[in-house]
Design a protein around this motif. Sequence first.
Motif, mmCIF file in Angstrom:
data_model
loop_
_atom_site.group_PDB
_atom_site.id
_atom_site.type_symbol
_atom_site.label_atom_id
_atom_site.label_comp_id
_atom_site.label_asym_id
_atom_site.label_seq_id
_atom_site.Cartn_x
_atom_site.Cartn_y
_atom_site.Cartn_z
ATOM 1 N N GLY A 21 0.852 -1.194 0.000
ATOM 2 C CA GLY A 21 0.000 0.000 0.000
ATOM 3 C C GLY A 21 0.890 1.247 0.000
ATOM 4 N N GLY B 156 1.788 3.072 2.487
ATOM 5 C CA GLY B 156 2.763 3.007 3.578
ATOM 6 C C GLY B 156 3.945 2.118 3.227
ATOM 7 N N CYS C 227 6.594 -7.595 -0.096
ATOM 8 C CA CYS C 227 5.700 -8.732 -0.345
ATOM 9 C C CYS C 227 4.265 -8.239 -0.319
ATOM 10 C CB CYS C 227 5.864 -9.802 0.743
ATOM 11 S SG CYS C 227 7.507 -10.501 0.799
ATOM 12 N N GLU C 228 3.560 -8.436 -1.399
ATOM 13 C CA GLU C 228 2.158 -7.982 -1.489
ATOM 14 C C GLU C 228 1.301 -9.185 -1.861
ATOM 15 O OE1 GLU C 228 0.053 -5.279 -0.956
ATOM 16 O OE2 GLU C 228 -1.389 -6.772 -1.665
ATOM 17 N N THR D 101 2.228 -12.673 -3.119
ATOM 18 C CA THR D 101 3.111 -13.227 -2.083
ATOM 19 C C THR D 101 2.567 -12.818 -0.714
ATOM 20 O OG1 THR D 101 4.972 -13.006 -3.603
ATOM 21 C CG2 THR D 101 5.520 -13.295 -1.283
ATOM 22 N N THR D 102 1.982 -13.776 -0.044
ATOM 23 C CA THR D 102 1.367 -13.505 1.261
ATOM 24 C C THR D 102 2.342 -13.874 2.373
ATOM 25 O OG1 THR D 102 -0.802 -14.006 0.358
ATOM 26 C CG2 THR D 102 -0.610 -14.058 2.759
ATOM 27 N N ALA E 51 3.516 -3.372 7.135
ATOM 28 C CA ALA E 51 2.660 -2.332 6.533
ATOM 29 C C ALA E 51 1.461 -3.033 5.912
ATOM 30 C CB ALA E 51 3.456 -1.550 5.487
ATOM 31 N N ASP E 52 0.920 -3.988 6.680
ATOM 32 C CA ASP E 52 -0.097 -4.883 6.114
ATOM 33 C C ASP E 52 -1.520 -4.466 6.461
ATOM 34 O OD1 ASP E 52 0.688 -5.592 8.692
ATOM 35 O OD2 ASP E 52 0.297 -7.723 8.435
ATOM 36 N N GLY E 53 -1.717 -3.183 6.747
ATOM 37 C CA GLY E 53 -3.066 -2.640 6.803
ATOM 38 C C GLY E 53 -3.811 -2.883 8.100
ATOM 39 N N ILE F 157 -2.035 -9.084 10.007
ATOM 40 C CA ILE F 157 -1.846 -10.412 10.594
ATOM 41 C C ILE F 157 -0.599 -10.388 11.497
ATOM 42 C CG2 ILE F 157 -0.482 -11.389 8.664
ATOM 43 C CD1 ILE F 157 -3.232 -13.277 10.393
ATOM 44 N N LEU G 64 3.804 0.147 10.644
ATOM 45 C CA LEU G 64 3.499 1.508 10.189
ATOM 46 C C LEU G 64 2.160 1.570 9.470
ATOM 47 C CD1 LEU G 64 4.038 1.711 6.936
ATOM 48 C CD2 LEU G 64 6.379 2.193 7.595
ATOM 49 N N GLY G 65 1.671 2.786 9.287
ATOM 50 C CA GLY G 65 0.410 2.999 8.581
ATOM 51 C C GLY G 65 -0.760 2.386 9.331
ATOM 52 N N PRO H 196 -11.305 8.653 8.203
ATOM 53 C CA PRO H 196 -10.697 9.446 7.122
ATOM 54 C C PRO H 196 -11.036 10.934 7.161
ATOM 55 C CG PRO H 196 -12.571 8.205 6.278
ATOM 56 C CD PRO H 196 -12.435 7.830 7.727
ATOM 57 N N GLN I 246 -5.829 11.978 6.765
ATOM 58 C CA GLN I 246 -4.456 11.836 7.250
ATOM 59 C C GLN I 246 -3.952 10.390 7.345
ATOM 60 O OE1 GLN I 246 -1.721 13.805 8.384
ATOM 61 N NE2 GLN I 246 -2.681 15.334 7.078
ATOM 62 N N GLY I 247 -4.792 9.398 7.039
ATOM 63 C CA GLY I 247 -4.334 8.003 7.205
ATOM 64 C C GLY I 247 -3.083 7.708 6.400
ATOM 65 N N ALA J 221 1.041 7.443 7.361
ATOM 66 C CA ALA J 221 1.835 6.282 6.928
ATOM 67 C C ALA J 221 3.111 6.765 6.222
ATOM 68 C CB ALA J 221 1.003 5.400 6.004
HETATM 69 C C1 LIG Z 1 -12.955 6.664 2.421
HETATM 70 C C2 LIG Z 1 -11.509 6.874 2.758
HETATM 71 C C3 LIG Z 1 -10.878 8.045 2.361
HETATM 72 C C4 LIG Z 1 -9.543 8.271 2.702
HETATM 73 N N1 LIG Z 1 -8.954 9.444 2.314
HETATM 74 C C5 LIG Z 1 -7.685 9.704 2.667
HETATM 75 C C6 LIG Z 1 -7.045 10.916 2.280
HETATM 76 O O1 LIG Z 1 -7.645 11.752 1.572
HETATM 77 N N2 LIG Z 1 -5.756 11.150 2.687
HETATM 78 C C7 LIG Z 1 -5.084 10.244 3.442
HETATM 79 O O2 LIG Z 1 -3.920 10.503 3.784
HETATM 80 N N3 LIG Z 1 -5.649 9.071 3.819
HETATM 81 C C8 LIG Z 1 -6.928 8.772 3.441
HETATM 82 N N4 LIG Z 1 -7.499 7.594 3.794
HETATM 83 C C9 LIG Z 1 -6.728 6.626 4.600
HETATM 84 C C10 LIG Z 1 -5.767 5.832 3.733
HETATM 85 O O3 LIG Z 1 -6.460 5.249 2.644
HETATM 86 C C11 LIG Z 1 -5.103 4.727 4.554
HETATM 87 O O4 LIG Z 1 -4.714 5.218 5.821
HETATM 88 C C12 LIG Z 1 -3.852 4.237 3.831
HETATM 89 O O5 LIG Z 1 -4.181 3.791 2.537
HETATM 90 C C13 LIG Z 1 -3.178 3.127 4.621
HETATM 91 O O6 LIG Z 1 -2.067 2.668 3.898
HETATM 92 P P1 LIG Z 1 -1.270 1.379 4.395
HETATM 93 O O7 LIG Z 1 -0.195 1.206 3.392
HETATM 94 O O8 LIG Z 1 -0.935 1.506 5.823
HETATM 95 O O9 LIG Z 1 -2.328 0.179 4.328
HETATM 96 P P2 LIG Z 1 -3.097 -0.452 3.098
HETATM 97 O O10 LIG Z 1 -3.349 0.538 2.021
HETATM 98 O O11 LIG Z 1 -4.269 -1.150 3.668
HETATM 99 O O12 LIG Z 1 -2.088 -1.516 2.485
HETATM 100 C C14 LIG Z 1 -1.843 -2.743 3.112
HETATM 101 C C15 LIG Z 1 -1.377 -3.720 2.027
HETATM 102 O O13 LIG Z 1 -0.901 -4.904 2.658
HETATM 103 C C16 LIG Z 1 -1.336 -6.018 1.894
HETATM 104 N N5 LIG Z 1 -1.313 -7.161 2.806
HETATM 105 C C17 LIG Z 1 -2.111 -7.376 3.885
HETATM 106 N N6 LIG Z 1 -1.755 -8.505 4.513
HETATM 107 C C18 LIG Z 1 -0.715 -9.013 3.833
HETATM 108 C C19 LIG Z 1 0.097 -10.184 4.012
HETATM 109 N N7 LIG Z 1 -0.114 -11.031 5.037
HETATM 110 N N8 LIG Z 1 1.084 -10.424 3.133
HETATM 111 C C20 LIG Z 1 1.310 -9.560 2.093
HETATM 112 N N9 LIG Z 1 0.575 -8.453 1.887
HETATM 113 C C21 LIG Z 1 -0.422 -8.170 2.745
HETATM 114 C C22 LIG Z 1 -2.705 -5.608 1.406
HETATM 115 O O14 LIG Z 1 -3.100 -6.362 0.268
HETATM 116 C C23 LIG Z 1 -2.493 -4.135 1.084
HETATM 117 O O15 LIG Z 1 -2.062 -3.952 -0.245
HETATM 118 C C24 LIG Z 1 -8.834 7.312 3.456
HETATM 119 C C25 LIG Z 1 -9.457 6.118 3.831
HETATM 120 C C26 LIG Z 1 -10.792 5.888 3.499
HETATM 121 C C27 LIG Z 1 -11.451 4.606 3.919
#
Ligand SMILES: Cc1cc2nc3c(=O)[nH]c(=O)nc-3n(C[C@H](O)[C@H](O)[C@H](O)COP(=O)(O)OP(=O)(O)OC[C@H]3O[C@@H](n4cnc5c(N)ncnc54)[C@H](O)[C@@H]3O)c2cc1C
Length: 383
Positions: free
Chosen positions: A12, A14, A32-33, A126-127, A153-155, A159, A279-280, A288, A292-293, A297
């Motif tokens: 993602g 992050g 790894c995604e 790749t999980t 950075a797995d959201g 896990i 992170l993230g 949202p 800032q989400g 990140a």
């Molecule tokens: C409606 C909405 C609007 C938003 N608007 C904004 C905005 O305007 N500005 C802003 O800054 N933020 C915004 N956000 C927040 C933002 O989208 C998130 O905070 C941000 O995308 C998080 O990024 P991340 O990389 O931490 O997580 P994610 O984007 O969730 O990425 C995690 C990744 O990890 C992968 N993954 C998960 N588990 C595994 C595993 N076991 N092995 C391998 N891969 C794995 C997933 O497939 C995914 O690709 C918004 C959110 C929403 C819901």
Amino acid sequence: MGAKRAVVVGGGIGGLTAAAALRVRGWDVTVCERAASLDPVGSGLSLGPNALRALDAVGVGRAARELAAIDGVSGIRRSDGRWLVRADVTAPMMERYDDLAVIALRAELVDLLLSRLPEDTVRTSTTVTAVDPETGAVTTSAGELAADLVVAADGVRSIIRKTLFPGHPEARYSGSTTWRFVIQEPGRGFRTTESWGRGDVFGIMPLSGKRIYCYASAVAPAGQTFEDERAELLRRFSGWHSPIPELIGAADPEKILHNDVYWSADPLPAYHVGRVAFLGDAAHAMSPNLGQGACQAIEDAVVLASLADRTDGLARYTAARLPRTRMVVQNSHRASRLVGLRSPLATALRDTLMWGVGRFGSAAVVRQTAPIFEWSPPRLSAG
Ligand SMILES: Cc1cc2nc3c(=O)[nH]c(=O)nc-3n(C[C@H](O)[C@H](O)[C@H](O)COP(=O)(O)OP(=O)(O)OC[C@H]3O[C@@H](n4cnc5c(N)ncnc54)[C@H](O)[C@@H]3O)c2cc1C
């Protein structure tokens, strides 16, 4: 001695920013995604000056500003169209931050970050199934990897967080569900606005290239889906001011994203365990409402990269990031509750309060953003 190795779990915003930032610091990085591709969801993303400065440190800040539509005029309206706050924040934003908040297409930011990485950095399909925080061994669906640093950075449903903080409460449903879509501009100028009703919100953000990013949120039970999400949006917003019904009508029903919002109501005790740094959204998911989400990140990623090669680097990372992200999570939750108010009396009071804030002028509006936007990244390179 060769370069230190980092494995980033999740591609993602992050994870990709962390990979790009660690590369600037000379790390050998693998991402790894689990998804089959990095085709990101079709939505916009607002990036505040804090995130843009962090992207500068990674070398993509200028390009991010160039691909974004910059709109200094913004405001908040009621569902009948009456303005509560209308401000041209260009001058006070430039004076305070020497920058504006920009709105980019998520996919284009992903492409920018990928452009900073060698081609074989990201392994899709790749999980990651297990991580050993002591040794840095990473087990994936495609084999084992060894790492000096693992970036979780797995959201929001991480896990790795579940495994390394067993018993820690899961992210909590915020009470709101959201829709997002992007459409081609149907022929006239649009400004950045957010309209507030009783528990419902509709946002309009112009993107570059004659496109518009729209989002909506509503107070609703978790887990609802609708066979026709556009019909549901029209049901909720058809009585709202122009151009909201027209924009919904122009949306491609197949491309409307609908997600419930979860947030980290219970902060983690630390953002690291052994060699693993979180992170993230894996560390601090937020509502949202302050946009800032992803920005947080991006900040995390740059701070982590600046500290990761020190012996006490991850403890310093937790110390630097936990209090700040906690503040942003809490402020976002407060903002979410404010727009989620539903009783006629509470919404009337809220609207009067917002109208009052708007009367103080654009400099006062911008002052509210200072705790979040006034942030500077550490330097990643000597250049
Ligand atoms: C409606 C909405 C609007 C938003 N608007 C904004 C905005 O305007 N500005 C802003 O800054 N933020 C915004 N956000 C927040 C933002 O989208 C998130 O905070 C941000 O995308 C998080 O990024 P991340 O990389 O931490 O997580 P994610 O984007 O969730 O990425 C995690 C990744 O990890 C992968 N993954 C998960 N588990 C595994 C595993 N076991 N092995 C391998 N891969 C794995 C997933 O497939 C995914 O690709 C918004 C959110 C929403 C819901």
